[in-house]
Design a protein around this motif. Structure first.
Motif, PDB file in Angstrom:
ATOM      1  N   HIS A 119      21.878  -2.934 -53.688  1.00  0.00           N
ATOM      2  CA  HIS A 119      21.142  -3.936 -54.194  1.00  0.00           C
ATOM      3  C   HIS A 119      20.242  -3.471 -55.493  1.00  0.00           C
ATOM      4  CE1 HIS A 119      20.668  -6.371 -50.452  1.00  0.00           C
ATOM      5  NE2 HIS A 119      20.698  -5.107 -49.767  1.00  0.00           N
ATOM      6  N   SER A 120      20.334  -2.134 -55.815  1.00  0.00           N
ATOM      7  CA  SER A 120      19.793  -1.609 -57.047  1.00  0.00           C
ATOM      8  C   SER A 120      20.929  -2.142 -58.089  1.00  0.00           C
ATOM      9  CB  SER A 120      19.814  -0.224 -57.212  1.00  0.00           C
ATOM     10  OG  SER A 120      18.496   0.214 -56.285  1.00  0.00           O
ATOM     11  N   PHE A 121      22.131  -1.866 -57.986  1.00  0.00           N
ATOM     12  CA  PHE A 121      23.171  -2.073 -58.866  1.00  0.00           C
ATOM     13  C   PHE A 121      23.328  -3.655 -58.921  1.00  0.00           C
ATOM     14  CE2 PHE A 121      24.677   2.465 -58.354  1.00  0.00           C
ATOM     15  CZ  PHE A 121      24.728   2.881 -59.689  1.00  0.00           C
ATOM     16  N   SER A 122      23.149  -4.358 -57.942  1.00  0.00           N
ATOM     17  CA  SER A 122      23.184  -5.827 -58.001  1.00  0.00           C
ATOM     18  C   SER A 122      22.236  -6.176 -59.151  1.00  0.00           C
ATOM     19  CB  SER A 122      22.950  -6.208 -56.789  1.00  0.00           C
ATOM     20  OG  SER A 122      23.096  -7.787 -56.586  1.00  0.00           O
ATOM     21  N   ALA A 123      20.947  -5.656 -58.830  1.00  0.00           N
ATOM     22  CA  ALA A 123      19.954  -6.084 -59.571  1.00  0.00           C
ATOM     23  C   ALA A 123      20.077  -5.779 -61.193  1.00  0.00           C
ATOM     24  CB  ALA A 123      18.320  -5.445 -59.225  1.00  0.00           C
ATOM     25  N   ILE A 124      20.584  -4.396 -61.361  1.00  0.00           N
ATOM     26  CA  ILE A 124      21.165  -4.189 -62.585  1.00  0.00           C
ATOM     27  C   ILE A 124      22.116  -4.844 -63.165  1.00  0.00           C
ATOM     28  CG2 ILE A 124      21.979  -1.997 -63.960  1.00  0.00           C
ATOM     29  CD1 ILE A 124      20.698  -0.209 -62.062  1.00  0.00           C
ATOM     30  N   GLU A 125      23.043  -5.353 -62.735  1.00  0.00           N
ATOM     31  CA  GLU A 125      24.071  -6.270 -63.106  1.00  0.00           C
ATOM     32  C   GLU A 125      23.332  -7.526 -63.557  1.00  0.00           C
ATOM     33  OE1 GLU A 125      28.470  -8.130 -61.991  1.00  0.00           O
ATOM     34  OE2 GLU A 125      27.825  -6.049 -61.274  1.00  0.00           O
ATOM     35  N   SER A 126      22.709  -8.089 -62.925  1.00  0.00           N
ATOM     36  CA  SER A 126      21.996  -9.526 -63.057  1.00  0.00           C
ATOM     37  C   SER A 126      21.147  -9.181 -64.275  1.00  0.00           C
ATOM     38  CB  SER A 126      21.120  -9.912 -61.893  1.00  0.00           C
ATOM     39  OG  SER A 126      20.285 -10.949 -62.082  1.00  0.00           O
ATOM     40  N   GLY A 127      20.401  -8.114 -64.506  1.00  0.00           N
ATOM     41  CA  GLY A 127      19.694  -7.699 -65.619  1.00  0.00           C
ATOM     42  C   GLY A 127      20.532  -7.838 -67.015  1.00  0.00           C
ATOM     43  N   VAL A 128      21.671  -7.114 -66.757  1.00  0.00           N
ATOM     44  CA  VAL A 128      22.716  -6.838 -67.807  1.00  0.00           C
ATOM     45  C   VAL A 128      23.252  -8.508 -68.430  1.00  0.00           C
ATOM     46  CG1 VAL A 128      24.731  -5.919 -68.557  1.00  0.00           C
ATOM     47  CG2 VAL A 128      23.328  -4.643 -67.254  1.00  0.00           C
ATOM     48  N   LEU A 129      23.561  -9.258 -67.344  1.00  0.00           N
ATOM     49  CA  LEU A 129      23.942 -10.693 -67.655  1.00  0.00           C
ATOM     50  C   LEU A 129      23.014 -11.491 -68.547  1.00  0.00           C
ATOM     51  CD1 LEU A 129      25.745 -11.462 -64.303  1.00  0.00           C
ATOM     52  CD2 LEU A 129      26.773 -11.043 -66.498  1.00  0.00           C
TER      53      LEU A 129
ATOM     54  N   LEU B  79      31.147  -0.671 -61.634  1.00  0.00           N
ATOM     55  CA  LEU B  79      31.593   0.652 -61.015  1.00  0.00           C
ATOM     56  C   LEU B  79      30.486   1.072 -59.619  1.00  0.00           C
ATOM     57  CD1 LEU B  79      32.982   2.537 -64.098  1.00  0.00           C
ATOM     58  CD2 LEU B  79      34.396   1.820 -61.873  1.00  0.00           C
ATOM     59  N   GLY B  80      29.076   0.979 -60.139  1.00  0.00           N
ATOM     60  CA  GLY B  80      28.328   1.684 -59.289  1.00  0.00           C
ATOM     61  C   GLY B  80      28.220   0.551 -58.030  1.00  0.00           C
ATOM     62  N   LEU B  81      28.437  -0.830 -58.377  1.00  0.00           N
ATOM     63  CA  LEU B  81      28.112  -1.559 -57.224  1.00  0.00           C
ATOM     64  C   LEU B  81      29.527  -1.468 -56.225  1.00  0.00           C
ATOM     65  CD1 LEU B  81      26.618  -3.952 -56.047  1.00  0.00           C
ATOM     66  CD2 LEU B  81      28.043  -5.473 -57.246  1.00  0.00           C
ATOM     67  N   SER B  82      30.582  -1.361 -56.883  1.00  0.00           N
ATOM     68  CA  SER B  82      31.890  -0.995 -55.812  1.00  0.00           C
ATOM     69  C   SER B  82      32.009   0.317 -55.412  1.00  0.00           C
ATOM     70  CB  SER B  82      33.171  -1.288 -56.824  1.00  0.00           C
ATOM     71  OG  SER B  82      33.536  -2.695 -57.280  1.00  0.00           O
ATOM     72  N   VAL B  83      31.468   1.150 -56.031  1.00  0.00           N
ATOM     73  CA  VAL B  83      31.651   2.596 -55.515  1.00  0.00           C
ATOM     74  C   VAL B  83      30.459   2.774 -54.465  1.00  0.00           C
ATOM     75  CG1 VAL B  83      30.984   5.236 -55.861  1.00  0.00           C
ATOM     76  CG2 VAL B  83      32.602   3.569 -57.663  1.00  0.00           C
ATOM     77  N   SER B  84      29.504   2.106 -54.426  1.00  0.00           N
ATOM     78  CA  SER B  84      28.483   1.999 -53.078  1.00  0.00           C
ATOM     79  C   SER B  84      29.028   1.569 -51.956  1.00  0.00           C
ATOM     80  CB  SER B  84      27.578   1.015 -53.342  1.00  0.00           C
ATOM     81  OG  SER B  84      26.617   1.617 -54.868  1.00  0.00           O
TER      82      SER B  84
ATOM     83  N   VAL C  35      16.057   0.196 -60.246  1.00  0.00           N
ATOM     84  CA  VAL C  35      15.527   1.219 -59.507  1.00  0.00           C
ATOM     85  C   VAL C  35      14.114   1.039 -58.604  1.00  0.00           C
ATOM     86  CG1 VAL C  35      14.938   3.568 -59.409  1.00  0.00           C
ATOM     87  CG2 VAL C  35      17.133   2.835 -60.830  1.00  0.00           C
ATOM     88  N   CYS C  36      13.289   0.626 -59.456  1.00  0.00           N
ATOM     89  CA  CYS C  36      11.748   0.343 -59.094  1.00  0.00           C
ATOM     90  C   CYS C  36      11.633  -0.778 -58.011  1.00  0.00           C
ATOM     91  CB  CYS C  36      11.023   0.454 -60.130  1.00  0.00           C
ATOM     92  SG  CYS C  36      10.954   2.020 -61.047  1.00  0.00           S
ATOM     93  N   VAL C  37      12.298  -1.880 -58.579  1.00  0.00           N
ATOM     94  CA  VAL C  37      11.814  -3.045 -57.509  1.00  0.00           C
ATOM     95  C   VAL C  37      12.596  -2.839 -56.115  1.00  0.00           C
ATOM     96  CG1 VAL C  37      12.780  -5.698 -57.254  1.00  0.00           C
ATOM     97  CG2 VAL C  37      11.837  -4.539 -59.485  1.00  0.00           C
ATOM     98  N   VAL C  38      13.803  -2.462 -56.195  1.00  0.00           N
ATOM     99  CA  VAL C  38      14.369  -2.008 -54.637  1.00  0.00           C
ATOM    100  C   VAL C  38      13.957  -1.158 -54.116  1.00  0.00           C
ATOM    101  CG1 VAL C  38      16.843  -1.859 -53.671  1.00  0.00           C
ATOM    102  CG2 VAL C  38      16.529  -3.207 -55.787  1.00  0.00           C
ATOM    103  N   LEU C  39      13.354   0.042 -54.621  1.00  0.00           N
ATOM    104  CA  LEU C  39      12.947   1.220 -53.950  1.00  0.00           C
ATOM    105  C   LEU C  39      11.908   0.909 -52.782  1.00  0.00           C
ATOM    106  CD1 LEU C  39      12.814   4.202 -53.577  1.00  0.00           C
ATOM    107  CD2 LEU C  39      10.886   4.238 -55.272  1.00  0.00           C
TER     108      LEU C  39
END
Length: 318
Positions: A107-117, A73-78, A155-159
């Motif tokens: 990029h943050s939500f993409s990294a979050i989705e990768s971590g969830v996978l 949702l976050g990735l698409s809404v972005s 959040v932190c890696v992409v900041l």
């Protein structure tokens, strides 16, 4: 506003690009695109509602699936405001700060989705390789902590990526290649040495997508070894079936991502349309397909959704 060398010192505005070769306001593109966003919202919200209301689904596997739906949702809404703005209202300009914010969230939500996978892959590894210890290892508190770590990493890696690019001067030509802001696309317009930005951008990718893909691959190597050591063919088939949905989610996420990365690095000779379609597929396909795949392949979710529709139908008849 502009210096002699065409470097911009005043307020910056980027120009977004629709689909190359097509008029900016094109309802043949706008309608399908809007339909995809509606399907994404409906699918992921239904998934979240189903998991929340069905207490039998309050298990680690479905908690992680909820995190995946929220990342989708976050990735698409972005990307939603800029893409629909282009095709419905011909609104192609985006302020520099707004572009950085959009790039950061993508990029943050993409990294979050990768971590969830990765967390979902470890969940399947423990469920198949250590089934008797599954409930003791993957507790609710551990899943919450893992979710917090995944979120903070994204959040932190992409900041620093956003902070570094904000300090760069930009040239007069401010036309981006996509309907949204991506780091590499913005970086090519800078009028300064971008080696630090490029190196950190590569580092961020290695710390997220590269390490995550290796962890997923390693998990499935051990899963396959554990399954192949099982004597019963029925047990093998059952074990493999529990991984199908997650494997589909991994492929749907990483294939467009890897393809887009290769095109950016080595596909300079390819048409602009190819670049656009691959970027759109990377950001739109996973959020649309993930809820469909999990609803179709997971009996508990499918049964709950069908029960909901039957109940709604009975209510209307009454």
């Amino acid at each position: 506003m502009f210096a002699a060398n065409n470097t911009v010192f005043g307020p910056l505005t980027f120009i977004l690009t629709g689909v190359p070769g097509l008029p900016m306001s094109n309802y043949w593109i706008a309608f399908p695109l809007s339909s995809l966003y509606l399907l994404m919202l409906l699918g992921n919200c239904t998934l979240l509602w189903t998991i929340k209301t069905d207490y039998s689904l309050h298990t680690p596997m479905y908690y992680l699936l909820s995190m995946l739906a929220m990342a989708d949702l976050g990735l698409s809404v972005s990307t939603l405001p800029s893409m629909l703005g282009i095709f419905w209202f011909e609104s192609t300009s985006l302020h520099f700060d707004a572009c950085i914010v959009q790039m950061y969230f993508i990029h943050s939500f993409s990294a979050i989705e990768s971590g969830v996978l990765v967390a979902m892959a470890l969940d399947r590894f423990i469920a198949i390789c250590y089934p008797l210890q599954y409930a003791y290892i993957l507790t609710g508190s551990l899943i919450i902590k893992a979710g917090a770590v995944i979120f903070m990493r994204g959040v932190c890696v992409v900041l620093p990526v956003a902070v570094l690019i904000k300090k760069l001067p930009f040239c007069r030509s401010m036309v981006l290649s996509h309907s949204f802001c991506l780091h590499q696309d913005m970086l090519r317009l800078a009028c300064a040495d971008v080696r630090v930005n490029s190196v950190y951008g590569l580092t961020a990718v290695i710390l997220t997508k590269a390490l995550d893909s290796m962890a997923i691959l390693l998990s499935y190597m051990m899963i396959v070894r554990a399954i192949m050591s099982t004597v019963s063919h029925e047990s093998r088939a059952k074990a493999f079936s529990t991984c199908i949905s997650h494997l589909c989610a991994v492929l749907v996420f990483y294939i467009p991502l890897i393809s887009l990365s290769l095109i950016h690095r080595f596909g300079k000779h390819l048409t602009a349309l190819t670049h656009t379609l691959m970027a759109d597929a990377y950001l739109l396909v996973p959020p649309v397909l993930n809820p469909l795949v999990y609803s179709w392949k997971t009996k508990q979710i499918r049964r709950r959704i069908l029960t909901l529709f039957h109940w709604r139908g009975a209510q209307r008849l009454v």
